[in-house]
Design a protein around this motif. Structure first.
Motif, short mmCIF file in Angstrom:
data_model
loop_
_atom_site.label_atom_id
_atom_site.label_comp_id
_atom_site.label_asym_id
_atom_site.label_seq_id
_atom_site.Cartn_x
_atom_site.Cartn_y
_atom_site.Cartn_z
N GLU A 1 3.52 -31.05 -39.30
CA GLU A 1 2.01 -30.66 -39.47
C GLU A 1 1.91 -28.90 -39.40
O GLU A 1 2.24 -28.68 -40.93
CB GLU A 1 0.68 -30.65 -38.74
N LYS A 2 3.36 -29.07 -39.26
CA LYS A 2 3.67 -27.33 -39.18
C LYS A 2 5.40 -26.89 -38.80
O LYS A 2 5.77 -26.78 -37.64
CB LYS A 2 2.90 -26.25 -38.26
N PRO A 3 6.29 -27.69 -39.90
CA PRO A 3 7.51 -27.02 -39.47
C PRO A 3 8.10 -26.06 -39.30
O PRO A 3 9.31 -26.23 -38.96
CB PRO A 3 8.29 -28.72 -40.84
N GLN A 4 7.32 -24.71 -39.80
CA GLN A 4 7.72 -23.62 -40.44
C GLN A 4 8.02 -23.28 -37.96
O GLN A 4 8.55 -22.29 -38.64
CB GLN A 4 7.08 -22.72 -40.51
N LEU A 5 7.14 -24.07 -37.42
CA LEU A 5 7.13 -23.29 -35.78
C LEU A 5 8.69 -24.12 -34.99
O LEU A 5 8.60 -23.82 -34.09
CB LEU A 5 5.78 -23.95 -35.25
N ALA A 6 9.35 -25.29 -36.45
CA ALA A 6 10.10 -25.55 -35.41
C ALA A 6 9.52 -26.03 -33.77
O ALA A 6 10.52 -26.23 -33.03
CB ALA A 6 10.95 -24.51 -35.68
N LEU A 7 8.59 -26.64 -34.06
CA LEU A 7 8.02 -27.08 -32.12
C LEU A 7 9.02 -28.07 -31.27
O LEU A 7 9.24 -28.26 -30.29
CB LEU A 7 6.28 -27.52 -32.55
N ASP A 8 9.97 -29.23 -31.73
CA ASP A 8 11.17 -29.28 -31.27
C ASP A 8 12.18 -29.17 -31.33
O ASP A 8 12.78 -29.74 -30.31
CB ASP A 8 11.75 -30.70 -33.08
N ARG B 1 10.66 -17.70 -24.79
CA ARG B 1 11.83 -18.08 -26.59
C ARG B 1 12.61 -16.66 -26.73
O ARG B 1 12.77 -15.41 -26.29
CB ARG B 1 10.51 -17.41 -27.14
N SER B 2 13.60 -17.07 -27.50
CA SER B 2 14.89 -16.22 -27.23
C SER B 2 14.53 -15.70 -27.80
O SER B 2 13.52 -15.52 -29.09
CB SER B 2 15.88 -16.79 -27.19
N ALA B 3 14.85 -14.00 -28.10
CA ALA B 3 14.93 -13.25 -29.50
C ALA B 3 15.96 -13.43 -30.89
O ALA B 3 15.26 -13.24 -31.52
CB ALA B 3 15.95 -11.83 -28.89
N GLU B 4 16.43 -15.04 -30.28
CA GLU B 4 17.10 -15.20 -31.76
C GLU B 4 16.08 -16.22 -32.60
O GLU B 4 15.91 -16.41 -33.65
CB GLU B 4 18.47 -16.17 -30.96
N ARG B 5 15.07 -16.97 -31.26
CA ARG B 5 14.52 -18.06 -32.32
C ARG B 5 13.15 -17.03 -32.75
O ARG B 5 12.80 -17.09 -33.80
CB ARG B 5 13.52 -18.65 -30.96
N GLN B 6 12.95 -15.47 -32.19
CA GLN B 6 11.92 -15.03 -32.77
C GLN B 6 12.61 -14.91 -33.87
O GLN B 6 11.06 -14.68 -34.96
CB GLN B 6 11.38 -13.97 -31.42
N ASN B 7 13.41 -13.85 -34.02
CA ASN B 7 13.85 -13.97 -35.47
C ASN B 7 13.51 -14.64 -36.28
O ASN B 7 13.01 -14.16 -37.59
CB ASN B 7 15.33 -12.81 -35.25
N ARG B 8 14.61 -15.40 -36.29
CA ARG B 8 13.85 -17.12 -36.80
C ARG B 8 12.60 -16.81 -37.27
O ARG B 8 12.15 -16.94 -38.43
CB ARG B 8 14.71 -18.51 -36.16
N LEU B 9 11.55 -16.98 -36.85
CA LEU B 9 10.20 -17.32 -36.50
C LEU B 9 9.65 -15.95 -37.45
O LEU B 9 8.39 -16.03 -37.94
CB LEU B 9 9.91 -17.79 -35.58
N ALA B 10 9.76 -14.36 -36.95
CA ALA B 10 9.60 -13.48 -38.08
C ALA B 10 9.96 -13.34 -39.48
O ALA B 10 9.69 -12.81 -39.99
CB ALA B 10 10.10 -12.28 -36.95
N GLY B 11 11.49 -14.08 -39.60
CA GLY B 11 11.63 -13.65 -40.80
C GLY B 11 11.56 -15.49 -41.66
O GLY B 11 10.83 -16.44 -41.24
N GLY B 12 12.39 -15.61 -42.33
CA GLY B 12 12.30 -16.70 -43.79
C GLY B 12 10.85 -16.34 -44.89
O GLY B 12 10.65 -15.25 -44.61
N GLY B 13 10.72 -17.67 -45.38
CA GLY B 13 9.96 -17.82 -46.61
C GLY B 13 7.98 -17.14 -45.61
O GLY B 13 7.29 -17.01 -46.41
N THR B 14 7.78 -18.62 -44.19
CA THR B 14 6.94 -18.31 -43.98
C THR B 14 7.09 -17.81 -43.35
O THR B 14 7.62 -18.23 -42.15
CB THR B 14 6.43 -19.76 -44.36
N LYS B 15 6.31 -16.58 -42.54
CA LYS B 15 6.28 -16.19 -41.32
C LYS B 15 5.32 -16.25 -40.77
O LYS B 15 4.19 -16.96 -40.66
CB LYS B 15 6.03 -14.27 -41.68
N VAL B 16 6.04 -16.36 -38.99
CA VAL B 16 4.74 -17.76 -38.04
C VAL B 16 4.01 -16.63 -37.00
O VAL B 16 3.78 -16.77 -36.39
CB VAL B 16 5.45 -18.20 -37.63
#
Length: 207
Positions: free
Chosen positions: A66-73, A111-126
């Motif tokens: 449903e929301k691949p941008q969240l990388a819930l896996d 949530r690690s700082a690295e993962r937080q930065n990945r979620l904050a960046g990219g084409g779709t910010k979450v």
């Protein structure tokens, strides 16, 4: 003379018995001892909630799609990495939600700082928070989602899921937590410890 002596002896025995039985106390010590006893009883009676067993990966398949941008896996659902007091609050909210017919699951806690930065960046910010700016990094935030028929439902287009999220807002705020559903950047499944991150960390360091 003999009866008087007998009365004195009996009086002494009664006084000693009452003293060791706890009926004779110095008044200045009674309040502290009483308060201390209450604290001990409260600590013994306070129920410590235990996190539920984890759901199998198959329960999250639809949510991941449903929301691949969240990388819930790749999300961390280890309760032990979160603040213990906050965990108890989250579990209380989950218990209230279940009673209302909305069983919930932890989508992500720490949530690690690295993962937080990945979620904050990219084409779709979450998220708008960068690494180190989110309470997730300190175990003081959690993302929850409702579970229906053994499947995690995160779609905000699902009326039942939105009922669950609104109920989550009510229950989390009822015990003093902050709900992300009222933010300008809506985060319906997010709950966190109320207060500025700086103040919360300072309070933690003072303990």
């Amino acid at each position: 003379m003999l009866p008087l002596v007998s009365l004195l002896v009996v009086g002494a025995v009664v006084a000693i018995t009452l003293h060791f039985a706890g009926y004779h106390r110095d008044p200045q010590f009674m309040p502290n001892e009483y308060a201390h006893g209450i604290q001990i009883r409260q600590a013994l009676l306070e129920e410590k909630l235990v996190p539920p067993p984890p759901l199998p990966p198959s329960a999250f398949v639809d949510a991941v799609a449903e929301k691949p941008q969240l990388a819930l896996d790749k999300a961390d659902r280890d309760w032990s990495k979160m603040d213990p007091a906050f965990v108890q609050d989250v579990l209380r909210v989950m218990g209230r939600m279940k009673a209302r017919g909305f069983p919930m699951v932890l989508l992500e806690g720490f949530r690690s700082a690295e993962r937080q930065n990945r979620l904050a960046g990219g084409g779709t910010k979450v998220t708008q928070a960068k690494g180190g700016e989110s309470k997730h990094q300190y175990g003081l935030a959690a993302d929850l989602a409702p579970v229906r028929n053994g499947k995690v439902v995160i779609s905000e287009r699902d009326p039942w899921a939105m009922q669950a999220y609104n109920a989550l807002g009510e229950e989390s705020r009822a015990i003093g937590l902050t709900w992300g559903g009222v933010w300008s950047f809506r985060d319906y499944g997010h709950i966190e410890r109320t207060g500025s991150l700086r103040a919360l960390l300072a309070r933690r360091n003072d303990k």
